[in-house]
Design an enzyme around this catalytic site. Sequence first.
Site, mmCIF file in Angstrom:
data_model
loop_
_atom_site.group_PDB
_atom_site.id
_atom_site.type_symbol
_atom_site.label_atom_id
_atom_site.label_comp_id
_atom_site.label_asym_id
_atom_site.label_seq_id
_atom_site.Cartn_x
_atom_site.Cartn_y
_atom_site.Cartn_z
ATOM 1 N N ASP A 40 18.631 -75.234 100.796
ATOM 2 C CA ASP A 40 17.961 -74.671 99.625
ATOM 3 C C ASP A 40 18.251 -73.187 99.436
ATOM 4 O OD1 ASP A 40 16.985 -77.186 99.396
ATOM 5 O OD2 ASP A 40 14.880 -76.657 99.565
ATOM 6 N N GLU A 220 12.723 -82.043 92.722
ATOM 7 C CA GLU A 220 12.267 -80.806 93.367
ATOM 8 C C GLU A 220 13.314 -79.716 93.204
ATOM 9 O OE1 GLU A 220 11.522 -82.011 97.381
ATOM 10 O OE2 GLU A 220 13.630 -82.124 97.920
#
Length: 354
Positions: A40, A220
């Site tokens: 991420d 997400e």
Amino acid sequence: MLRHFPGAALALSAWVLPVPGVAAAHTGPTFANPLFAGGDPWITQVSGVYYYSASQCGVAAICIRHSRSLSGLARAPWIGVWNPPDRGAPNARDIWAPELHHINGRWYIYYAADDGDNDHHRLYVLEAARPEGPYAEADTGLPHGHLAESSRHWGIDPDVFTAADGRLYLTWSCTDHHDSRFPQRICLARMRDPLHVTGATVALSTPRRPWETRGKPIQEGPVGYTRAGHTYITYSAGASWIPNDYAVGLLALTPGASPLDASAWHKSGPIFDHHGTVYGPGSVVFVPSPDGRQWWNVYHAIERLDCKPAYVCRDIRMQPMHFDDLGAPVLGVPYKAGMALPLPSGDLRQAHGS
């Protein structure tokens, strides 16, 4: 979901392979992915400096590294900028997806955290005068810099961005519950300022397509941006703990429509998916090259199918990309590890900057 780990340095080589979006006749230095271990990624560029933010870097709960070159981020040391106040605080554990933003001369880190129970994940924000801190829990009117939105439901992966209407918005991964029950969706709310949400939370999108429901129905890691007068949100879909499930989708807002009108957002994807031996690419973030002549997609991926949970094997990569005439990202396919790519335009000149 976010998992970050300290990693190794970027590999440089001297041979060349033509790459879409980069001059095929390039004969300068090259690099090879992966850059370093982690997941991420988040990068922001301010005054010619790239700032990369992460959690679980080994020196603090939230860290940054910075460089004047994109490739230099692989060699830059971690700087610890914040640790939670105590183990019993609601934001003391499971600190995920810290994003460093520079807004109106101040520095903010938006992140998700809980007290050790994933069902208690909520959104928080830190504030500082300088990118290296010191950071304090921001004065949001709630304890520990809790960033409240109207649903008060479970939430992770906060991102703030300015839409085409010139207003600031918060987007994040949400559920319809106070706990982490699926599906995870993409939510949006207006912000009065960097520390306060105003108005009602709107659920923009729900995972229903086959590529969004691999393993579990999950959307997400949303990232909003505006380009060519159009507003977009990229997001990752599928189960992060299964190696080949992750992929990237895109939400596009009808020009002139309110971002808070869920019916005005249109889904497409996957716009970035597994290819060859590159599995689970996701969490894309787009950054310009040092001289501003190119755009690069920084993302995480996995090289193995036997890693459980998959996110512990993620690494950070980058490759050139471009936008179409309407500002939508054109990402192509993820390049295999070890493939020689020309350095970003202007990167060699900045290679020794920090």
